[in-house]
Design a protein around this motif. Structure first.
Motif, PDB file in Angstrom:
ATOM      1  N   UNK A  60       0.798  -1.233   0.000  1.00 35.39           N
ATOM      2  CA  UNK A  60       0.000   0.000   0.000  1.00 35.39           C
ATOM      3  C   UNK A  60       0.825   1.276   0.000  1.00 35.39           C
ATOM      4  N   UNK A  61       2.064   1.168  -0.370  1.00 32.34           N
ATOM      5  CA  UNK A  61       2.887   2.380  -0.506  1.00 32.34           C
ATOM      6  C   UNK A  61       2.422   3.182  -1.729  1.00 32.34           C
ATOM      7  N   UNK A  62       2.004   2.455  -2.755  1.00 26.53           N
ATOM      8  CA  UNK A  62       1.400   3.053  -3.950  1.00 26.53           C
ATOM      9  C   UNK A  62       2.351   3.869  -4.819  1.00 26.53           C
ATOM     10  N   UNK A  63       3.641   3.727  -4.615  1.00 21.13           N
ATOM     11  CA  UNK A  63       4.608   4.239  -5.582  1.00 21.13           C
ATOM     12  C   UNK A  63       5.891   3.438  -5.424  1.00 21.13           C
ATOM     13  N   UNK A  64       6.751   3.509  -6.450  1.00 22.45           N
ATOM     14  CA  UNK A  64       7.996   2.729  -6.441  1.00 22.45           C
ATOM     15  C   UNK A  64       9.150   3.657  -6.057  1.00 22.45           C
ATOM     16  N   UNK A  65       9.896   3.266  -5.036  1.00 26.37           N
ATOM     17  CA  UNK A  65      11.145   3.982  -4.742  1.00 26.37           C
ATOM     18  C   UNK A  65      12.256   2.937  -4.592  1.00 26.37           C
ATOM     19  N   UNK A  66      13.430   3.366  -4.181  1.00 24.76           N
ATOM     20  CA  UNK A  66      14.548   2.421  -4.131  1.00 24.76           C
ATOM     21  C   UNK A  66      14.277   1.282  -3.148  1.00 24.76           C
ATOM     22  N   UNK A  67      13.615   1.596  -2.015  1.00 23.11           N
ATOM     23  CA  UNK A  67      13.315   0.539  -1.031  1.00 23.11           C
ATOM     24  C   UNK A  67      12.400  -0.519  -1.630  1.00 23.11           C
ATOM     25  N   UNK A  68      11.389  -0.058  -2.342  1.00 24.24           N
ATOM     26  CA  UNK A  68      10.461  -1.013  -2.981  1.00 24.24           C
ATOM     27  C   UNK A  68      11.229  -1.869  -3.992  1.00 24.24           C
ATOM     28  N   UNK A  69      12.103  -1.243  -4.769  1.00 25.15           N
ATOM     29  CA  UNK A  69      12.856  -2.013  -5.766  1.00 25.15           C
ATOM     30  C   UNK A  69      13.778  -3.025  -5.084  1.00 25.15           C
ATOM     31  N   UNK A  70      14.384  -2.617  -3.974  1.00 27.82           N
ATOM     32  CA  UNK A  70      15.251  -3.561  -3.251  1.00 27.82           C
ATOM     33  C   UNK A  70      14.444  -4.762  -2.774  1.00 27.82           C
ATOM     34  N   UNK A  71      13.251  -4.485  -2.260  1.00 28.76           N
ATOM     35  CA  UNK A  71      12.411  -5.587  -1.771  1.00 28.76           C
ATOM     36  C   UNK A  71      12.027  -6.518  -2.938  1.00 28.76           C
ATOM     37  N   UNK A  72      11.691  -5.918  -4.065  1.00 27.01           N
ATOM     38  CA  UNK A  72      11.307  -6.729  -5.236  1.00 27.01           C
ATOM     39  C   UNK A  72      12.483  -7.591  -5.699  1.00 27.01           C
ATOM     40  N   UNK A  73      13.680  -7.033  -5.626  1.00 30.61           N
ATOM     41  CA  UNK A  73      14.858  -7.798  -6.059  1.00 30.61           C
ATOM     42  C   UNK A  73      15.128  -8.951  -5.081  1.00 30.61           C
ATOM     43  N   UNK A  74      14.939  -8.680  -3.780  1.00 34.78           N
ATOM     44  CA  UNK A  74      15.289  -9.710  -2.794  1.00 34.78           C
ATOM     45  C   UNK A  74      14.378 -10.930  -2.929  1.00 34.78           C
ATOM     46  N   UNK A  75      13.107 -10.725  -3.258  1.00 34.97           N
ATOM     47  CA  UNK A  75      12.241 -11.859  -3.598  1.00 34.97           C
ATOM     48  C   UNK A  75      11.049 -11.396  -4.430  1.00 34.97           C
ATOM     49  N   UNK A  76      11.162 -11.545  -5.750  1.00 38.00           N
ATOM     50  CA  UNK A  76      10.124 -10.994  -6.630  1.00 38.00           C
ATOM     51  C   UNK A  76       8.761 -11.676  -6.473  1.00 38.00           C
ATOM     52  N   UNK A  77       8.737 -12.867  -5.887  1.00 36.20           N
ATOM     53  CA  UNK A  77       7.470 -13.605  -5.816  1.00 36.20           C
ATOM     54  C   UNK A  77       6.916 -13.696  -4.403  1.00 36.20           C
ATOM     55  N   UNK A  78       7.450 -12.885  -3.482  1.00 34.69           N
ATOM     56  CA  UNK A  78       7.023 -13.002  -2.090  1.00 34.69           C
ATOM     57  C   UNK A  78       5.758 -12.211  -1.776  1.00 34.69           C
ATOM     58  N   UNK A  79       5.296 -11.414  -2.747  1.00 33.39           N
ATOM     59  CA  UNK A  79       4.152 -10.530  -2.432  1.00 33.39           C
ATOM     60  C   UNK A  79       2.984 -11.366  -1.973  1.00 33.39           C
TER      61      UNK A  79
END
Ligand SMILES: Nc1ncnc2c1ncn2[C@@H]1O[C@H](COP(=O)(O)OP(=O)(O)O)[C@@H](O)[C@H]1O
Ligand SMILES: [Mg+2]
Length: 282
Positions: free
Chosen positions: A263-282
């Motif tokens: 629910x952050x509703x925008x992409x920043x570096x933290x969001x990208x880091x999280x996506x990289x660490x596990x792209x399928x964990x959402x």
């Protein structure tokens, strides 16, 4: 939030459920970019040039994930409106394990009538079909697959390719493949001379990349702007993707899903880091 940062035709997505938003992000998306526009313009110019005894040919060369198949798909749609016809075939989509000649006949649409005959000699049937259907070019995705089979098979394919671009067919052969295709063409000086080789570049820090990111962002169902085209994001994306189209698209898509889910509703570096660490964990 008025959604001004999203293009008008996609603003309805803000009203979707979380699950629907995620699905919409996962769908393939086509963003026009100078690499693809140039490749399609070159093909159009080639196909629309007057018939020549020795038809010009082209190899669009790029590593896996550089966007080749996406360009082929787009070309298929656009070329439907052209008078000059193009036949398409991909060598990896070959469930029947047909050889190159059979795939070719399939692509031209000549296979049904031809296969009934026993061991047809290629030229007579092909000439008829190519003329009837006004086929001017053959687009072959995964071109390297045609050229990497065992040596006798490869020689047959090379000689078939040579035959197609000369009289009486005069077809422009347009291959999409990796540098393996380029190396295979180098085995045959005569063939190599007929091919114009065009390389698909990787992304780098440039105005066109910022424009690509801006356009991508306009298609994401996020309530707030991410400004992916700003310097810090651009640098982060390039450093983590090596500028490869497939990696860039995956990183943005996975990040958008994280931003929807948390629910952050925008992409920043933290969001990208999280996506990289596990792209399928959402
Ligand atoms: N112009 C584009 N806009 C958006 N996504 C793209 C574009 N070109 C490629 N992609 C995406 O990048 C990924 C890799 O592209 P693909 O065409 O399969 O590369 P290749 O055939 O060179 O391996 C795919 O997920 C595709 O949807
Ligand atoms: Mg491909």
């Amino acid at each position: 939030m008025n959604g001004d940062h999203i293009k008008e035709s996609k603003r309805y997505m803000l009203g979707l459920s979380i699950e629907q938003k995620i699905k919409s992000v996962q769908n393939d998306l086509w963003i026009e970019c100078p690499h693809s526009t140039l490749a399609i313009r070159m093909i159009s110019n080639m196909v629309k040039s007057p018939p020549q005894i020795q038809a010009p040919c082209m190899l669009i060369c790029g590593e896996g994930g550089s966007g080749k198949t996406s360009i082929v798909r787009q070309l298929k749609l656009i070329s439907e409106r052209w008078n000059e016809k193009i036949s398409f075939f991909a060598l990896n989509e070959n469930p029947g394990n047909l050889n190159f000649r059979e795939l070719l006949l399939d692509a031209i649409g000549a296979s049904n009538s031809v296969r009934k005959k026993t061991r047809p000699s290629l030229p007579a049937e092909l000439e008829e079909f190519i003329t009837l259907r006004r086929v001017r070019a053959l687009v072959i995705d995964e071109f390297h697959d045609a050229l990497l089979s065992n040596r006798p098979e490869q020689l047959k394919t090379l000689s078939l390719l040579k035959g197609l671009s000369g009289e009486p067919y005069c077809l422009s052969v347009i291959g999409f493949g990796t540098s393996l295709a380029r190396n295979a063409l180098r085995h045959d000086a005569q063939l190599l001379r007929r091919y114009y080789i065009h390389d698909l570049p990787r992304w780098n820090e440039s105005e066109v990349f910022r424009a690509f990111l801006a356009a991508f962002e306009e298609n994401l169902p996020l309530k707030k702007p991410s400004c992916l085209y700003e310097s810090a994001s651009v640098k982060f994306i390039l450093a983590n993707t090596n500028g490869l189209m497939d990696n860039v698209v995956k990183l943005i898509k996975h990040s958008a899903i994280v931003a929807i889910k948390n629910e952050k509703e925008f992409i920043d570096l933290d969001v990208m880091r999280e996506a990289i660490s596990n792209p399928w964990a959402f």
